[in-house]
Every structure is written in C-alpha cells, then in structure tokens.
Design a protein around this motif. Sequence first.
Motif, PDB file in Angstrom:
ATOM      1  N   GLY A 247       0.851  -1.172   0.000  1.00  0.00           N
ATOM      2  CA  GLY A 247       0.000   0.000   0.000  1.00  0.00           C
ATOM      3  C   GLY A 247       0.890   1.226   0.000  1.00  0.00           C
ATOM      4  O   GLY A 247       2.081   1.142   0.291  1.00  0.00           O
ATOM      5  N   MET A 248       0.314   2.344  -0.329  1.00  0.00           N
ATOM      6  CA  MET A 248       1.094   3.572  -0.386  1.00  0.00           C
ATOM      7  C   MET A 248       0.437   4.638   0.475  1.00  0.00           C
ATOM      8  O   MET A 248      -0.762   4.869   0.370  1.00  0.00           O
ATOM      9  CB  MET A 248       1.199   4.062  -1.817  1.00  0.00           C
ATOM     10  N   LEU A 249       1.252   5.253   1.285  1.00  0.00           N
ATOM     11  CA  LEU A 249       0.818   6.410   2.042  1.00  0.00           C
ATOM     12  C   LEU A 249       0.882   7.590   1.088  1.00  0.00           C
ATOM     13  O   LEU A 249       1.945   7.914   0.562  1.00  0.00           O
ATOM     14  CB  LEU A 249       1.738   6.633   3.243  1.00  0.00           C
ATOM     15  N   ILE A 250      -0.263   8.219   0.839  1.00  0.00           N
ATOM     16  CA  ILE A 250      -0.246   9.336  -0.114  1.00  0.00           C
ATOM     17  C   ILE A 250      -0.407  10.689   0.565  1.00  0.00           C
ATOM     18  O   ILE A 250      -0.245  11.718  -0.086  1.00  0.00           O
ATOM     19  CB  ILE A 250      -1.289   9.156  -1.231  1.00  0.00           C
ATOM     20  N   GLY A 251      -0.669  10.680   1.849  1.00  0.00           N
ATOM     21  CA  GLY A 251      -0.744  11.969   2.529  1.00  0.00           C
ATOM     22  C   GLY A 251      -1.269  11.848   3.936  1.00  0.00           C
ATOM     23  O   GLY A 251      -1.824  10.831   4.326  1.00  0.00           O
ATOM     24  N   GLY A 252      -1.068  12.905   4.679  1.00  0.00           N
ATOM     25  CA  GLY A 252      -1.563  12.982   6.043  1.00  0.00           C
ATOM     26  C   GLY A 252      -2.076  14.380   6.327  1.00  0.00           C
ATOM     27  O   GLY A 252      -1.622  15.349   5.715  1.00  0.00           O
ATOM     28  N   ARG A 253      -3.052  14.479   7.215  1.00  0.00           N
ATOM     29  CA  ARG A 253      -3.603  15.773   7.598  1.00  0.00           C
ATOM     30  C   ARG A 253      -3.682  15.858   9.111  1.00  0.00           C
ATOM     31  O   ARG A 253      -3.909  14.854   9.789  1.00  0.00           O
ATOM     32  CB  ARG A 253      -5.022  15.955   7.044  1.00  0.00           C
ATOM     33  N   ALA A 254      -3.489  17.053   9.606  1.00  0.00           N
ATOM     34  CA  ALA A 254      -3.656  17.352  11.031  1.00  0.00           C
ATOM     35  C   ALA A 254      -2.872  16.391  11.914  1.00  0.00           C
ATOM     36  O   ALA A 254      -3.361  15.950  12.952  1.00  0.00           O
ATOM     37  CB  ALA A 254      -5.142  17.353  11.402  1.00  0.00           C
ATOM     38  N   ILE A 255      -1.655  16.067  11.497  1.00  0.00           N
ATOM     39  CA  ILE A 255      -0.830  15.169  12.304  1.00  0.00           C
ATOM     40  C   ILE A 255      -0.187  15.997  13.409  1.00  0.00           C
ATOM     41  O   ILE A 255       0.528  16.960  13.143  1.00  0.00           O
ATOM     42  CB  ILE A 255       0.220  14.453  11.444  1.00  0.00           C
ATOM     43  N   LYS A 256      -0.490  15.614  14.636  1.00  0.00           N
ATOM     44  CA  LYS A 256       0.018  16.342  15.795  1.00  0.00           C
ATOM     45  C   LYS A 256       0.600  15.364  16.796  1.00  0.00           C
ATOM     46  O   LYS A 256       0.052  14.292  17.017  1.00  0.00           O
ATOM     47  CB  LYS A 256      -1.108  17.135  16.454  1.00  0.00           C
TER      48      LYS A 256
END
Length: 158
Positions: free
Chosen positions: A83-92
């Motif tokens: 699988g491919m990680l294509i992005g992340g949001r609001a990573i804190k």
Amino acid sequence: MNYHPASYYLPHQTPMVMVENIHLINEEKCICSVRTHETGILAPFLNEDKLLPNFYAIEIMAQTIGVWNGYHSLLNNKIPSLGMLIGGRAIKTTLPAFPYDSHLMIHANLVLNDSKLANFDCQIFIDQQCVVKGKLNVYEPDESELEDLFGDNRLGEK
C-alpha cells in the motif's frame, strides 16, 4: 480472537516491520502495539539516547493500516499487497521522541474506503494518553501499477 504477529499481514521484510502485536481487527478498526526497547523490532530506529524520533509515528500508523488491509485481503483469499501512504492531515504529536521502553498502542479507524483509496483517523497512545493523532490517506495500487512503479524489484515484499 487470536491473531498472527503483525508481520504476517504486511508485505514487508525485517527490519522494516514496525508494529508487532495485534489486539483488534474488525471492519472499521485495527489496534496494534509495539514497544520501544533495544532488543525489539524498533531497535534499529532508536537514536543514540535510545529514543524513537517522533517522525516514525507516521510509518507506524501506516503499518497499522497495512495490517488492517492485509487481514481483510487474507479473508478474501488475496495475498496482502503493498500500500502507499499518499498523505496525512492534522498530524500532531506531543512528544519530540517516544521514550525508551514505551508501550505504543496504535489505533487506526476507517473513515472512508473507496475501492483503492482509503482514509483513516489514527492515534498512538502511551499509558492511555494520546501522544500522536492524525488522518492518513492511503492507496492500494493494482498489479499493473506496481509493475509500472517497481518492475521486478518491489522493495519490501516478501
């Protein structure tokens, strides 16, 4: 329910497996864990102070999603695929690094699954305190896309 080790569901080879134990997998959730210590699977990634830098959190959360996907692939008589990680949001994160001998509990909750594209709300807990959270977008390429990307040299596959 008894599960195999996380590596069973991932198309990765050591040392790139970063989650170890599975606690729950269902239609919408996967919970895995791993410990940060010098004899564990994360040992190659610990810094000189025996801490795990927080940027590994994204890969640990992504691999928990990979475990979820691999489990469901096997239920459908398919081999777990890359699988491919294509992005992340609001990573804190609240930590610059994960402390030595921390027991990380990783939760991945399915938000959206549309054929080959999915979104998960993820958290990492230490002692029941959330220390990392964020949403990850992942993509499952088909065989022809993998061939275009990697040819016969698919890194990380078993």
